[in-house]
Design a protein around this motif. Structure first.
Motif, PDB file in Angstrom:
ATOM      1  N   LEU A 113     -14.755 -52.710 -41.827  1.00 45.68           N
ATOM      2  CA  LEU A 113     -16.200 -52.599 -41.832  1.00 45.68           C
ATOM      3  C   LEU A 113     -17.024 -52.765 -43.265  1.00 45.68           C
ATOM      4  O   LEU A 113     -18.022 -53.057 -43.192  1.00 45.68           O
ATOM      5  N   VAL A 114     -16.240 -52.062 -44.224  1.00 47.43           N
ATOM      6  CA  VAL A 114     -17.093 -51.881 -45.516  1.00 47.43           C
ATOM      7  C   VAL A 114     -16.726 -53.336 -46.315  1.00 47.43           C
ATOM      8  O   VAL A 114     -17.361 -53.424 -47.343  1.00 47.43           O
ATOM      9  N   ASP A 115     -15.919 -54.379 -45.896  1.00 48.47           N
ATOM     10  CA  ASP A 115     -15.561 -55.476 -46.666  1.00 48.47           C
ATOM     11  C   ASP A 115     -16.619 -56.328 -46.497  1.00 48.47           C
ATOM     12  O   ASP A 115     -17.522 -56.508 -45.856  1.00 48.47           O
ATOM     13  N   ALA A 116     -16.847 -57.029 -47.727  1.00 43.42           N
ATOM     14  CA  ALA A 116     -17.907 -58.223 -47.847  1.00 43.42           C
ATOM     15  C   ALA A 116     -17.585 -59.450 -47.213  1.00 43.42           C
ATOM     16  O   ALA A 116     -16.457 -59.648 -46.849  1.00 43.42           O
ATOM     17  N   ALA A 117     -18.567 -60.308 -46.686  1.00 42.06           N
ATOM     18  CA  ALA A 117     -18.187 -61.340 -45.795  1.00 42.06           C
ATOM     19  C   ALA A 117     -17.466 -62.465 -46.368  1.00 42.06           C
ATOM     20  O   ALA A 117     -17.628 -62.686 -47.763  1.00 42.06           O
ATOM     21  N   LEU A 118     -16.575 -63.009 -45.879  1.00 42.41           N
ATOM     22  CA  LEU A 118     -16.006 -64.289 -46.479  1.00 42.41           C
ATOM     23  C   LEU A 118     -16.284 -65.798 -45.524  1.00 42.41           C
ATOM     24  O   LEU A 118     -16.604 -65.575 -44.369  1.00 42.41           O
ATOM     25  N   ALA A 119     -16.317 -66.666 -46.407  1.00 39.70           N
ATOM     26  CA  ALA A 119     -16.358 -67.965 -45.871  1.00 39.70           C
ATOM     27  C   ALA A 119     -15.286 -67.959 -44.616  1.00 39.70           C
ATOM     28  O   ALA A 119     -14.154 -67.952 -44.802  1.00 39.70           O
ATOM     29  N   ASP A 120     -15.677 -68.340 -43.451  1.00 33.68           N
ATOM     30  CA  ASP A 120     -14.723 -68.630 -42.253  1.00 33.68           C
ATOM     31  C   ASP A 120     -14.841 -69.898 -41.445  1.00 33.68           C
ATOM     32  O   ASP A 120     -14.322 -70.000 -40.468  1.00 33.68           O
ATOM     33  N   SER A 121     -15.287 -71.012 -42.166  1.00 33.59           N
ATOM     34  CA  SER A 121     -15.080 -72.441 -41.325  1.00 33.59           C
ATOM     35  C   SER A 121     -13.977 -73.070 -42.095  1.00 33.59           C
ATOM     36  O   SER A 121     -13.853 -73.422 -43.391  1.00 33.59           O
ATOM     37  N   PHE A 122     -13.001 -73.322 -41.318  1.00 31.22           N
ATOM     38  CA  PHE A 122     -11.967 -74.145 -41.879  1.00 31.22           C
ATOM     39  C   PHE A 122     -11.570 -75.581 -41.280  1.00 31.22           C
ATOM     40  O   PHE A 122     -11.716 -75.630 -39.729  1.00 31.22           O
ATOM     41  N   GLU A 123     -11.102 -76.485 -41.700  1.00 37.47           N
ATOM     42  CA  GLU A 123     -10.723 -77.625 -41.146  1.00 37.47           C
ATOM     43  C   GLU A 123      -9.409 -78.454 -41.738  1.00 37.47           C
ATOM     44  O   GLU A 123      -9.535 -78.308 -43.072  1.00 37.47           O
ATOM     45  N   VAL A 124      -8.574 -79.072 -41.294  1.00 37.13           N
ATOM     46  CA  VAL A 124      -7.539 -79.723 -41.939  1.00 37.13           C
ATOM     47  C   VAL A 124      -7.529 -81.145 -41.598  1.00 37.13           C
ATOM     48  O   VAL A 124      -7.572 -81.805 -40.552  1.00 37.13           O
ATOM     49  N   LEU A 125      -7.473 -81.942 -42.800  1.00 33.89           N
ATOM     50  CA  LEU A 125      -7.538 -83.457 -42.740  1.00 33.89           C
ATOM     51  C   LEU A 125      -6.440 -83.736 -43.292  1.00 33.89           C
ATOM     52  O   LEU A 125      -5.625 -83.491 -44.001  1.00 33.89           O
ATOM     53  N   ASN A 126      -6.083 -85.142 -42.810  1.00 32.91           N
ATOM     54  CA  ASN A 126      -4.780 -85.964 -43.522  1.00 32.91           C
ATOM     55  C   ASN A 126      -5.363 -86.852 -44.342  1.00 32.91           C
ATOM     56  O   ASN A 126      -6.650 -87.057 -44.696  1.00 32.91           O
ATOM     57  N   ALA A 127      -4.721 -87.840 -45.008  1.00 37.81           N
ATOM     58  CA  ALA A 127      -4.947 -88.766 -46.051  1.00 37.81           C
ATOM     59  C   ALA A 127      -6.090 -89.844 -45.603  1.00 37.81           C
ATOM     60  O   ALA A 127      -6.831 -90.227 -46.408  1.00 37.81           O
ATOM     61  N   ASP A 128      -6.098 -90.048 -44.262  1.00 36.02           N
ATOM     62  CA  ASP A 128      -7.124 -90.874 -43.684  1.00 36.02           C
ATOM     63  C   ASP A 128      -8.571 -90.180 -43.584  1.00 36.02           C
ATOM     64  O   ASP A 128      -9.510 -90.768 -43.128  1.00 36.02           O
ATOM     65  N   GLY A 129      -8.661 -88.906 -43.796  1.00 39.45           N
ATOM     66  CA  GLY A 129     -10.131 -88.177 -43.687  1.00 39.45           C
ATOM     67  C   GLY A 129     -10.225 -87.785 -42.315  1.00 39.45           C
ATOM     68  O   GLY A 129     -11.283 -87.278 -41.926  1.00 39.45           O
ATOM     69  N   ALA A 130      -9.116 -87.949 -41.494  1.00 46.85           N
ATOM     70  CA  ALA A 130      -9.327 -87.547 -40.027  1.00 46.85           C
ATOM     71  C   ALA A 130      -8.902 -86.287 -39.775  1.00 46.85           C
ATOM     72  O   ALA A 130      -7.946 -85.610 -40.559  1.00 46.85           O
ATOM     73  N   ALA A 131      -9.252 -85.623 -38.785  1.00 51.30           N
ATOM     74  CA  ALA A 131      -8.522 -84.268 -38.330  1.00 51.30           C
ATOM     75  C   ALA A 131      -7.014 -84.251 -38.141  1.00 51.30           C
ATOM     76  O   ALA A 131      -6.695 -85.079 -37.383  1.00 51.30           O
ATOM     77  N   ALA A 132      -6.444 -83.149 -38.698  1.00 52.24           N
ATOM     78  CA  ALA A 132      -4.854 -83.530 -38.621  1.00 52.24           C
ATOM     79  C   ALA A 132      -4.174 -82.637 -37.922  1.00 52.24           C
ATOM     80  O   ALA A 132      -3.198 -82.615 -37.184  1.00 52.24           O
ATOM     81  N   CYS A 133      -4.922 -81.893 -37.137  1.00 57.64           N
ATOM     82  CA  CYS A 133      -4.392 -80.505 -36.284  1.00 57.64           C
ATOM     83  C   CYS A 133      -4.519 -80.890 -34.811  1.00 57.64           C
ATOM     84  O   CYS A 133      -5.363 -81.449 -34.063  1.00 57.64           O
TER      85      CYS A 133
END
Length: 907
Positions: A401-421
């Motif tokens: 509850l006392v922690d500062a916020a963190l960036a929370d948007s993640f995505e994994v890309l392959n070498a083609d720039g497309a979604a890898a998951c």
């Protein structure tokens, strides 16, 4: 110069369709030198305004030569080039207007006055009740006829303008993105401004109010004839110039607005004033400018992340929203920021690039968490060492509850720039060509993210199996660099289904942790402190995520199959003594085994507020998931022969201070209700009394019911000061309580469907730690509840001597203590039977009858219920003589004991 406009007012004669009495209208004409307008008769109906005619009858107006001259108004305020007046229903006025070919606009917002423009030979050019825009076929003089269509005197104030002229137009407007807004001021309500618009045919133009201006005004782009010249083509932004120029921007006041206005007129095709930018490296700040557009220099086709909608060179839309935009060709494109921002930030990143990426670890259980900070509008790029086909878990630390916020948007890309998951980030199987990159974005700058190889876990000690009654488990310790820990469950050391629990050792908020089980688990992840998983053959991995600070969690797993160790058997009689459960820690768990036929139905319950959550394992179609609510007490189950009712402490509450009393009741069998529950008579209602307490928490009865039966149940205050016992009415195959209500309210009970086997089970359940007497009163709210009817089948004994008091037992159905019972015989007075008792199920009742002086022989037994229903058992009871009775022959002679005499009869 003062322009006089005097209208000719002409009444229209009443017609057969308008039979109301004629009246004398009034007309007010605006003029510097007013003249009295002609008067006449006009029919004026009562009620709401009539619907304006599509083509008004103008033949009743005087010749055009008799109509007042209305000069064309210039651009800007109309000045004196306008006319005013008022008209009642079907009263008309006319004006002569001389105008060039092209669009003529007659402005007047009042829909109570119909406007019609005609040629010299009375051909209608246009007609409308409000704003009129007429395409005049040729230059010349036209007649403007006004007709009232309201029951009141409708005022008008009109001005006519030709949009075909350029006289009075202001200088050309600026269409560059870097230019200030076009501003002006409406000095009067009838003002119309014209500005030249320098743009080639086919250009895409966007016009909107500037800087969130909220003034009320309208605008249109017109061509040489004054006709609209900018058409929408289905794209979301702007319109395309049609035909040949020159073009003009027409601005007009609406809704009687007077005041300043501001417009942005921007050319979206081949835009001017947009800064040019090329692709940015990951981690660098986005392009910032006060100008709301960028010219994008695209060096190669492919996917790019753009922080604004993207337009082609002709202004048509390529990508309608910010995000990933796939460019199919090299060249120049426009990123366009909607709205009126004072400053704009536009990202432009090649999603196939590795520029700006930093190396990252995928062994999050042993290596430090990946940390960094985001530049404004930028994404961080973490280059992963993982090969194609690897399976990853990607997650940030669990925040306190006392922690500062963190960036929370993640995505994994392959070498083609497309979604890898292939799957969620908690179980991401990498697809497409390597290298793979993890992109981080968010609304705050700092980020911390762990990446863990699920397919090749490193740093995971073995987690042993506990039984119910033991709580050994293992410890997971976290610190600022290690917010993720893992455990291995060996392939040959786990059951087909197990319960996993975790809790912070020193804390009280379990939401600080997340537990995931990977290895065929059909449930997966939980913050609730417990999760059950059906595990596939092979090794399973348990991941516990905590805060990026010092903390410790205790983790336990237990078998919940039929082979579960420490699962104790329990009784299932309704009202039987409960099983006492104790919990010494947040990861403690208790298990009771329930067995029976697959057709049996069961119900498990604990006293309200006990602080525990339950799950039932073994029931078909109902996996005992402990995530979230699990099985909210009371738990109903059936359909199998071996169940495990598992109970754990509820997340976020204090541990139970003492033993928790768990009751498991068999509420139905294939043959019907449980034998300990007696059937009662429910035709018109019933009353139950008894005592419930810790060792006997409930009583039950079987209530005959049918579809649409309805009861009012009241748990009466017995003066103990304790909470009153709670009534629950159950139908076979339905776990829902058929009664609604609470406390001292009336419980409304309704049987909606057809009850199986014609009964419902009523359970009166205690809510206290102490024994509490109860009284439950039920009233049937329909004519008769249940399908049972009064029947009388036998009486026992069926004989008794005269002058005795006989105790009788009647047999049948729906026999009650409130019945009226008597013996009847023709020619004899009725003998009343005092009812002394009745069986709870109504199958028998008892009573006494005084046979003093009763006539010898057969008597009828008659039963009458409280509702007037009566049943008769004819000649069912016989009064016989005793040894003291004197008998005489039927012929009246004395009997001397010799044979051959006539039969005797009682005297």
């Amino acid at each position: 110069m003062t322009v006089l406009a005097t209208a000719l007012i002409v009444p229209v004669e009443a017609s057969a369709a308008d039979p109301s009495a004629p009246t004398t209208p009034t007309a007010t004409v605006s003029a510097a030198d007013p003249k009295t307008a002609p008067t006449g008769t006009a029919s004026t109906p009562t009620g709401s305004p009539a619907t304006p005619p599509q083509t008004p009858g103008v033949q009743a107006a005087a010749d055009a030569a008799d109509c007042a001259v209305l000069p064309l108004a210039p651009y800007g305020p109309a000045g004196d080039a306008h006319a005013t007046g008022s008209l009642t229903y079907r009263q008309t006025a006319c004006y002569r207007v001389t105008a060039p070919a092209g669009v003529l606009v007659v402005a007047n917002d009042d829909t109570a006055v119909q406007k019609t423009v005609t040629t010299a030979d009375d051909q209608v050019v246009c007609a409308k009740s409000a704003y009129v825009s007429c395409a005049l076929p040729a230059a010349g003089t036209y007649t403007l006829v006004l007709e009232g269509n309201a029951t009141y005197a409708a005022a008008y104030d009109i001005a006519a303008r030709s949009y075909a002229t350029t006289d009075g137009c202001l200088p050309a407007v600026a269409t560059g993105f870097d230019q200030p807004p076009t501003t002006g001021r409406f000095a009067t309500e009838d003002q119309v401004d014209c500005r030249r618009l320098d743009a080639p045919p086919g250009a895409r133009i966007l016009v909107d109010t500037a800087d969130n201006d909220t003034t009320t005004g309208g605008y249109r782009i017109v061509g040489p004839t004054g006709a609209d010249a900018c058409a929408s083509d289905g794209y979301p932004y702007g319109c395309v110039l049609q035909g040949a120029g020159p073009y003009r921007m027409i601005s007009s006041s609406t809704y009687h607005y007077v005041g300043p206005y501001a417009l942005r007129i921007r050319r979206l095709s081949d835009p001017v004033g947009c800064p040019e930018i090329g692709p940015q490296a990951f981690g660098t700040g986005a392009s910032q400018s006060a100008v709301p557009c960028r010219v994008l220099q695209v060096p190669a086709p492919g996917p790019y992340r753009v922080g604004a909608p993207v337009l082609r060179v002709d202004g048509s839309t390529l990508c309608p929203a910010a995000g990933i935009c796939v460019f199919d060709a090299v060249g120049r494109y426009t990123a366009f920021v909607e709205g009126h921002p004072k400053s704009t930030t536009v990202a432009f990143v090649d999603m196939k690039s590795t520029a700006g990426c930093v190396p990252a670890s995928d062994q999050g259980a042993v290596d430090p968490v990946n940390r960094g900070s985001l530049a404004p509008g930028a994404q961080a790029c973490l280059q992963l060492p993982s090969p194609t086909g690897a399976t990853l878990l990607v997650a940030k630390p669990v925040l306190k509850l006392v922690d500062a916020a963190l960036a929370d948007s993640f995505e994994v890309l392959n070498a083609d720039g497309a979604a890898a998951c292939d799957g969620p980030l908690t179980n991401c199987r990498l697809t497409g060509p390597a290298p793979y990159r993890l992109l981080v974005s968010g609304t705050v700058a700092p980020y911390a993210v762990s990446v863990f190889r699920l397919d090749q876990p490193v740093g995971c000690p073995e987690l042993g199996q506990d039984g119910f009654g033991t709580d050994i488990g293992a410890s997971a310790r976290f610190d600022a660099s290690h917010p993720l820990r893992c455990f291995t469950v060996p392939a040959n050391a786990h059951a087909a289904e197990e319960l996993f629990q975790f809790a912070e050792v020193q804390g009280s908020t379990l939401d600080r942790g997340v537990l995931s089980v990977v290895g065929g688990c059909t449930t997966g992840e939980t913050r609730s402190g417990a999760v059950s998983c059906k595990l596939a053959a092979g090794t399973a991995t348990v991941i516990v995520r905590g805060p990026a600070s010092d903390a410790e969690f205790h983790v336990v797993r237990r078998d919940v199959t039929a082979a579960a160790a420490g699962c104790v058997p329990t009784g299932t009689m309704v009202g039987g003594k409960p099983t006492a459960l104790t919990f010494g820690s947040a990861t403690a768990a208790a298990c009771v085994r329930v067995t029976g036929a697959s057709t049996d139905e069961f119900r498990a319950a604990v006293p309200s507020g006990s602080g525990v959550t339950a799950a039932v394992f073994g029931a078909p179609g109902a996996p005992g998931s402990m995530t979230g609510s699990g099985c909210a007490f009371p738990c109903a189950f059936g359909g199998a022969s071996d169940y495990r009712v598992v109970t754990v402490p509820t997340v976020g509450t204090a541990l139970p201070a003492g033993p928790v009393r768990l009751s498991v009741w068999r509420t139905a069998t294939a043959a019907g209700p449980p034998p300990e529950c007696q059937k009662i008579v429910s035709q018109h209602g019933f009353t139950l009394t008894g005592t419930v307490g810790p060792d006997h928490p409930a009583d039950c009865v079987v209530v005959p019911v049918k579809a649409q039966d309805s009861f009012d149940l009241t748990s009466v205050d017995t003066g103990t000061g304790q909470s009153r016992p709670w009534p629950t009415l159950l139908l076979r195959g339905d776990a829902k309580n058929a009664c609604t209500g609470s406390g001292d309210q009336i419980f409304r009970c309704r049987i909606d469907g057809t009850p199986a086997q014609g009964y419902a089970l009523l359970i009166v359940e205690g809510t206290n730690d102490a024994a509490v007497p109860y009284r439950v009163e039920a009233v049937c709210r329909v004519t008769q509840c249940g399908s049972d009817v009064l029947k009388l089948t036998a009486v026992s004994p069926n004989t008794a001597p005269r002058n005795s008091t006989a105790t009788l037992t009647l047999t049948g159905t729906v026999l009650q203590r409130t019945d009226t019972v008597r013996l009847t015989r023709t020619g004899q007075a009725d003998l009343p039977v005092t009812v002394t008792g009745a069986a709870l199920d109504g199958t028998s009742s008892t009573g006494t009858v005084n046979l003093t002086g009763a006539a010898f022989g057969s008597w009828n037994v008659v039963v009458k219920s409280a509702d007037g229903t009566e049943r008769v058992l004819a000649d069912a009871f016989t009064v016989v003589a005793t040894s003291h009775d004197r008998l005489t022959p039927q012929d009246g002679s004395k009997w001397d004991g010799t044979k051959g005499r006539t039969p005797i009869k009682p005297a």
